[in-house]
Scaffold this motif. Structure first.
Motif, PDB file in Angstrom:
ATOM      1  N   LYS A 160     -35.065  -1.721   9.113  1.00  0.00           N
ATOM      2  CA  LYS A 160     -36.488  -1.959   8.856  1.00  0.00           C
ATOM      3  C   LYS A 160     -37.294  -1.075   9.803  1.00  0.00           C
ATOM      4  O   LYS A 160     -37.069  -1.073  11.013  1.00  0.00           O
ATOM      5  CB  LYS A 160     -36.859  -3.427   9.083  1.00  0.00           C
ATOM      6  CG  LYS A 160     -38.346  -3.643   8.892  1.00  0.00           C
ATOM      7  CD  LYS A 160     -38.716  -4.997   8.490  1.00  0.00           C
ATOM      8  CE  LYS A 160     -40.212  -4.942   8.225  1.00  0.00           C
ATOM      9  NZ  LYS A 160     -40.849  -6.059   7.866  1.00  0.00           N
ATOM     10  N   PRO A 161     -38.242  -0.314   9.277  1.00  0.00           N
ATOM     11  CA  PRO A 161     -38.998   0.581  10.158  1.00  0.00           C
ATOM     12  C   PRO A 161     -39.769  -0.181  11.235  1.00  0.00           C
ATOM     13  O   PRO A 161     -40.420  -1.180  10.943  1.00  0.00           O
ATOM     14  CB  PRO A 161     -39.954   1.308   9.215  1.00  0.00           C
ATOM     15  CG  PRO A 161     -39.756   0.752   7.858  1.00  0.00           C
ATOM     16  CD  PRO A 161     -38.667  -0.254   7.898  1.00  0.00           C
ATOM     17  N   THR A 162     -39.647   0.310  12.457  1.00  0.00           N
ATOM     18  CA  THR A 162     -40.302  -0.334  13.604  1.00  0.00           C
ATOM     19  C   THR A 162     -41.090   0.693  14.392  1.00  0.00           C
ATOM     20  O   THR A 162     -40.550   1.711  14.815  1.00  0.00           O
ATOM     21  CB  THR A 162     -39.267  -1.012  14.517  1.00  0.00           C
ATOM     22  OG1 THR A 162     -38.522  -1.954  13.756  1.00  0.00           O
ATOM     23  CG2 THR A 162     -39.942  -1.713  15.677  1.00  0.00           C
ATOM     24  N   LEU A 163     -42.372   0.390  14.578  1.00  0.00           N
ATOM     25  CA  LEU A 163     -43.256   1.199  15.414  1.00  0.00           C
ATOM     26  C   LEU A 163     -43.348   0.540  16.776  1.00  0.00           C
ATOM     27  O   LEU A 163     -43.686  -0.638  16.876  1.00  0.00           O
ATOM     28  CB  LEU A 163     -44.651   1.275  14.782  1.00  0.00           C
ATOM     29  CG  LEU A 163     -45.787   1.809  15.662  1.00  0.00           C
ATOM     30  CD1 LEU A 163     -45.559   3.273  16.010  1.00  0.00           C
ATOM     31  CD2 LEU A 163     -47.126   1.616  14.968  1.00  0.00           C
ATOM     32  N   ALA A 216     -49.861   0.697  10.117  1.00  0.00           N
ATOM     33  CA  ALA A 216     -48.399   0.789  10.024  1.00  0.00           C
ATOM     34  C   ALA A 216     -47.809  -0.423   9.311  1.00  0.00           C
ATOM     35  O   ALA A 216     -46.882  -0.297   8.506  1.00  0.00           O
ATOM     36  CB  ALA A 216     -47.789   0.927  11.417  1.00  0.00           C
ATOM     37  N   HIS A 276     -47.109   0.849   5.565  1.00  0.00           N
ATOM     38  CA  HIS A 276     -45.749   1.367   5.713  1.00  0.00           C
ATOM     39  C   HIS A 276     -44.715   0.262   5.896  1.00  0.00           C
ATOM     40  O   HIS A 276     -43.533   0.547   6.080  1.00  0.00           O
ATOM     41  CB  HIS A 276     -45.688   2.359   6.878  1.00  0.00           C
ATOM     42  CG  HIS A 276     -46.617   3.522   6.684  1.00  0.00           C
ATOM     43  ND1 HIS A 276     -46.357   4.552   5.804  1.00  0.00           N
ATOM     44  CD2 HIS A 276     -47.826   3.794   7.232  1.00  0.00           C
ATOM     45  CE1 HIS A 276     -47.356   5.407   5.829  1.00  0.00           C
ATOM     46  NE2 HIS A 276     -48.262   4.978   6.687  1.00  0.00           N
ATOM     47  N   MET A 292     -44.078  -1.649   8.364  1.00  0.00           N
ATOM     48  CA  MET A 292     -43.411  -1.573   9.660  1.00  0.00           C
ATOM     49  C   MET A 292     -43.611  -2.844  10.471  1.00  0.00           C
ATOM     50  O   MET A 292     -44.636  -3.516  10.350  1.00  0.00           O
ATOM     51  CB  MET A 292     -43.933  -0.377  10.465  1.00  0.00           C
ATOM     52  CG  MET A 292     -43.709   0.959   9.807  1.00  0.00           C
ATOM     53  SD  MET A 292     -44.281   2.335  10.816  1.00  0.00           S
ATOM     54  CE  MET A 292     -42.757   2.716  11.675  1.00  0.00           C
ATOM     55  N   ASP A 293     -42.619  -3.157  11.278  1.00  0.00           N
ATOM     56  CA  ASP A 293     -42.793  -4.123  12.358  1.00  0.00           C
ATOM     57  C   ASP A 293     -43.413  -3.359  13.519  1.00  0.00           C
ATOM     58  O   ASP A 293     -43.138  -2.164  13.703  1.00  0.00           O
ATOM     59  CB  ASP A 293     -41.457  -4.714  12.797  1.00  0.00           C
ATOM     60  CG  ASP A 293     -40.914  -5.740  11.823  1.00  0.00           C
ATOM     61  OD1 ASP A 293     -41.695  -6.274  11.009  1.00  0.00           O
ATOM     62  OD2 ASP A 293     -39.697  -6.007  11.868  1.00  0.00           O
ATOM     63  N   THR A 313     -37.990   3.168  15.068  1.00  0.00           N
ATOM     64  CA  THR A 313     -38.203   4.281  14.151  1.00  0.00           C
ATOM     65  C   THR A 313     -39.044   5.364  14.806  1.00  0.00           C
ATOM     66  O   THR A 313     -38.773   6.554  14.659  1.00  0.00           O
ATOM     67  CB  THR A 313     -38.923   3.779  12.870  1.00  0.00           C
ATOM     68  OG1 THR A 313     -38.166   2.698  12.335  1.00  0.00           O
ATOM     69  CG2 THR A 313     -39.054   4.883  11.839  1.00  0.00           C
TER      70      THR A 313
END
Length: 191
Positions: free
Chosen positions: A69-72, A97, A101, A103-104, A150
């Motif tokens: 899972k995408p993470t910022l 984000a 997107h 993102m978390d 990410t």
């Protein structure tokens, strides 16, 4: 060759190979000379250091349970306050984000009053959920968390270079400094 002579020889190679350019190039030349690729964790304190590494990896697994899972990660503060972006901009970026997107968002940073306050303000200004981990980790735990992330957004500060060492892209917020000279080595195009 003893360790001292080896270090002196490697530094001599690096100094003569990299006369100008980015400050990290000398370290990369030394790594290439030793045919070292990728991030390396060294357990020079024996079992205790290895246990700390395992603890750091466990912490990172908790901070980012699903690396797919995408993470910022936002590390919003620098030691020089003029380098710090505004709370409103960080909150808007984090909200974007999450909304656009999927993102978390993790807020990460040290234990200084400035960082703790900044993180609380960003969290409060956000309209989307985030996890505020500022002041809760060690440097090794933070590094392990960066490795699972990410992308990192950060001003000109140590976390930008830490992310680079573990292969995480960095969007660097560089205003008063030249990112070509001191930006995160592999992410300078995003600074």
């Amino acid at each position: 060759m003893n360790e001292g002579k080896l270090k002196a020889s490697l530094w001599h190679i690096a100094e003569n190979t990299c006369t100008l350019g980015h400050g990290d190039e000398r370290l990369i030349v030394v790594g290439e000379t030793l045919t070292v690729a990728g991030p390396i964790f060294m357990c020079w304190n024996g079992l205790h250091a290895c246990e700390r590494l395992l603890d750091a990896l466990a912490y990172a697994n908790g901070a980012i349970p699903d690396p797919a899972k995408p993470t910022l990660v936002l590390s919003p503060c620098s030691s020089h306050e003029l380098r710090n972006w505004s709370v409103a901009r960080y909150a808007a970026l984090a909200d974007h984000a999450v909304q656009h997107h999927g993102m978390d968002v993790l807020l990460c940073g040290g234990r200084s009053p400035l960082e703790l306050d900044y993180g609380a303000q960003i969290e409060q200004a956000m309209r989307q959920p985030c996890r505020n981990l500022i002041g809760r980790d060690t440097l090794l735990e933070f590094l392990a968390t960066l490795q699972r992330a990410t992308v990192l957004v950060s001003p000109d500060s140590g976390p930008a270079h830490m992310a680079t060492t573990v292969g995480t892209p960095v969007i660097g917020l560089y205003a008063p400094t030249n990112p070509e000279r001191s930006g995160p080595y592999y992410s300078r195009r995003w600074c």
